[in-house]
Design an enzyme around this catalytic site. Structure first.
Site, PDB file in Angstrom:
ATOM      1  N   SER A 185       0.792  -1.223   0.000  1.00  0.00           N
ATOM      2  CA  SER A 185       0.000   0.000   0.000  1.00  0.00           C
ATOM      3  C   SER A 185       0.829   1.280   0.000  1.00  0.00           C
ATOM      4  O   SER A 185       0.320   2.337  -0.338  1.00  0.00           O
ATOM      5  CB  SER A 185      -0.950  -0.001   1.197  1.00  0.00           C
ATOM      6  N   HIS A 213      -6.174  -3.879  -0.943  1.00  0.00           N
ATOM      7  CA  HIS A 213      -6.025  -2.801  -1.919  1.00  0.00           C
ATOM      8  C   HIS A 213      -6.207  -3.310  -3.343  1.00  0.00           C
ATOM      9  O   HIS A 213      -5.559  -2.812  -4.272  1.00  0.00           O
ATOM     10  CB  HIS A 213      -4.657  -2.125  -1.772  1.00  0.00           C
ATOM     11  N   LYS A 242     -12.648  -0.610   2.149  1.00  0.00           N
ATOM     12  CA  LYS A 242     -11.941   0.171   1.130  1.00  0.00           C
ATOM     13  C   LYS A 242     -12.840   0.280  -0.101  1.00  0.00           C
ATOM     14  O   LYS A 242     -13.839   0.984  -0.041  1.00  0.00           O
ATOM     15  CB  LYS A 242     -10.568  -0.444   0.867  1.00  0.00           C
TER      16      LYS A 242
HETATM   17  C1  PLP Z   1      -6.551  -1.653   5.290  1.00  0.00           C
HETATM   18  C2  PLP Z   1      -5.829  -2.929   5.379  1.00  0.00           C
HETATM   19  C3  PLP Z   1      -6.115  -3.858   6.375  1.00  0.00           C
HETATM   20  C4  PLP Z   1      -7.087  -3.581   7.469  1.00  0.00           C
HETATM   21  O1  PLP Z   1      -8.399  -3.619   6.987  1.00  0.00           O
HETATM   22  P1  PLP Z   1      -9.576  -3.162   7.972  1.00  0.00           P
HETATM   23  O2  PLP Z   1     -10.778  -3.842   7.427  1.00  0.00           O
HETATM   24  O3  PLP Z   1      -9.614  -1.674   7.897  1.00  0.00           O
HETATM   25  O4  PLP Z   1      -9.210  -3.643   9.323  1.00  0.00           O
HETATM   26  C5  PLP Z   1      -5.444  -5.064   6.346  1.00  0.00           C
HETATM   27  N1  PLP Z   1      -4.536  -5.347   5.395  1.00  0.00           N
HETATM   28  C6  PLP Z   1      -4.216  -4.458   4.427  1.00  0.00           C
HETATM   29  C7  PLP Z   1      -3.191  -4.805   3.399  1.00  0.00           C
HETATM   30  C8  PLP Z   1      -4.854  -3.209   4.400  1.00  0.00           C
HETATM   31  O5  PLP Z   1      -4.523  -2.334   3.463  1.00  0.00           O
END
Ligand code: PLP
Length: 396
Positions: A185, A213, A242
């Site tokens: 990310s 992502h 997301k």
């Molecule tokens: C955002 C993210 C998470 C966490 O996700 P949530 O549902 O907000 O807890 C886990 N792994 C990656 C790679 C992320 O980008």
């Protein structure tokens, strides 16, 4: 609390502030969208949300959540296995599994919990996890909580991955899981899944990919990095927070016995409340939207291309790629903060990232594209980047 305890905390906080490492939160007063209201500024272009498909304020998701609220009420007041499993949870789990071409899926309160509970539930001291060094914090924590042997390989480096797989085999590991983010990310780069899959096969390891992502927008049908590369991975984890609406909820998708075991053993699943009907209904609607048409993905890809080309033409130093995460490399931590401040004054909301989130000397502004941006939005943002970049001597 004792005074020295409180004083120590205050000292540490002051130190963070002096070193410019203290994170402040800007408050948004409008819905999360391409343009947001912050403080006295209206119509601020938001280039730092994970709102890739622009679904966070989409009318269909909002209506689905409203209807669920009217029909099913607000909360479940239970964990899943006592009395917190609703028809709708099962429906979403089935839809996620179908969408991701897996046997089954299991919902968690967040992907942080999905990753946090996964490894401990599946692996014992006789097993091993081989983990990418840039993996998300939740994978790192999940691995820490398991009793498995741990190996860490250099980011996206198949040579080092193979060395670690050999070590794990030599140490007598029974089951080995290779764990990686599908997209890293901070860089917007893809994990090399073809090489990872090849090595996994050769060394008899399983592959777990965290596609937070990617799910919804990477790959022709939005099925994520495995679809992008045309490979199959064993276990996928992901988020509803997301591209799939941006609210709350995470999941693991994979073979039936994996999902069944997680329902029995994953601690964040067993000991934390089940997701509310609003989040479930909106998640189902998000899946519907991304399955019935490619329009949002197309728009997102167009925007990403346009944005990358525009920044390049202005002379900014980017990490090349094609993901909607477009990092603008600045090097210096303070400069990244100044750039973010200057851009905010110019009506563009971005975040500067610096050590320890990224390596020292690699501070950057991470911009993220979104299907809700119009070309006019992007031109306005490019203009702001040009002005801020010139003001700070980053470009000429
Ligand atoms: C955002 C993210 C998470 C966490 O996700 P949530 O549902 O907000 O807890 C886990 N792994 C990656 C790679 C992320 O980008």
């Amino acid at each position: 609390m004792r005074n020295d305890f409180i004083d120590n905390l205050s000292h540490s906080l002051n130190k963070m502030q002096r070193e410019g490492l203290y994170k402040k939160e800007r408050q948004i007063s409008s819905p999360q969208a391409a343009r947001v209201e912050i403080g006295h500024q209206n119509g601020v272009l938001n280039l730092c949300a994970n709102n890739y498909l622009g679904l966070a304020d989409h009318h269909r998701l909002v209506n689905a959540a409203k209807n669920a609220l009217d029909t099913y009420g607000f909360g479940m007041a239970s964990v899943r296995f006592i009395c917190g499993t609703h028809d709708k949870h099962k429906e979403l789990e089935e839809e996620l599994a179908t969408f991701l071409d897996k046997d089954d899926a299991i919902l968690f309160a967040a992907c942080f919990d999905a990753n946090g509970g996964l490894f401990e539930a599946l692996l014992g001291p006789q097993d091993a996890v081989v983990s990418d060094s840039l993996n998300h914090a939740s994978i790192i924590d999940g691995i820490r909580l398991s009793k498995a042997q741990r190996y860490r390989y250099l980011n996206n480096d198949p040579v080092d991955l193979e060395i670690k797989l050999k070590q794990a085999r030599a140490a007598g590991a029974q089951n080995i899981i290779i764990a990686t983010d599908g997209v890293f990310s901070m860089d917007g780069s893809y994990a090399n899944l073809p090489e990872i899959s090849r090595l996994a096969k050769f060394y008899g390891a399983s592959v777990m990919v965290d596609d937070c992502h990617a799910t919804g927008f990477v790959g022709n049908k939005g099925k994520g990095t495995p679809e992008h590369f045309g490979v199959n991975v064993d276990i996928l984890t992901g988020t509803l927070g997301k591209a799939l609406g941006g609210a709350i909820g995470g999941y693991v998708a994979g073979p039936q016995p994996v999902i069944d075991m997680l329902r029995q053993r994953a601690r964040p699943y067993l000991f934390s409340n089940s997701l509310p009907p609003t989040a479930i209904a909106a998640g189902l609607e998000a899946l519907k939207i991304i399955s019935e048409s490619d329009d949002l993905r197309k728009k997102l890809n167009e925007n990403s291309k346009y944005w990358r080309a525009g920044l390049k033409a202005l002379g900014f130093d980017l990490i090349d790629g094609e993901h909607p995460i477009v990092p603008v490399m600045l090097g210096d931590a303070l400069l990244s903060q100044k750039m973010a401040e200057r851009l905010f004054d110019l009506g563009v909301y971005v975040a500067g990232f610096f050590f320890p989130v990224v390596p020292k000397g690699q501070a950057r502004i991470r911009t993220q594209m979104n299907a809700a941006f119009t070309t006019e939005d992007l031109d306005q943002a490019l203009h702001a980047f040009e002005k801020a970049g010139q003001d700070l001597g980053i470009i000429t």
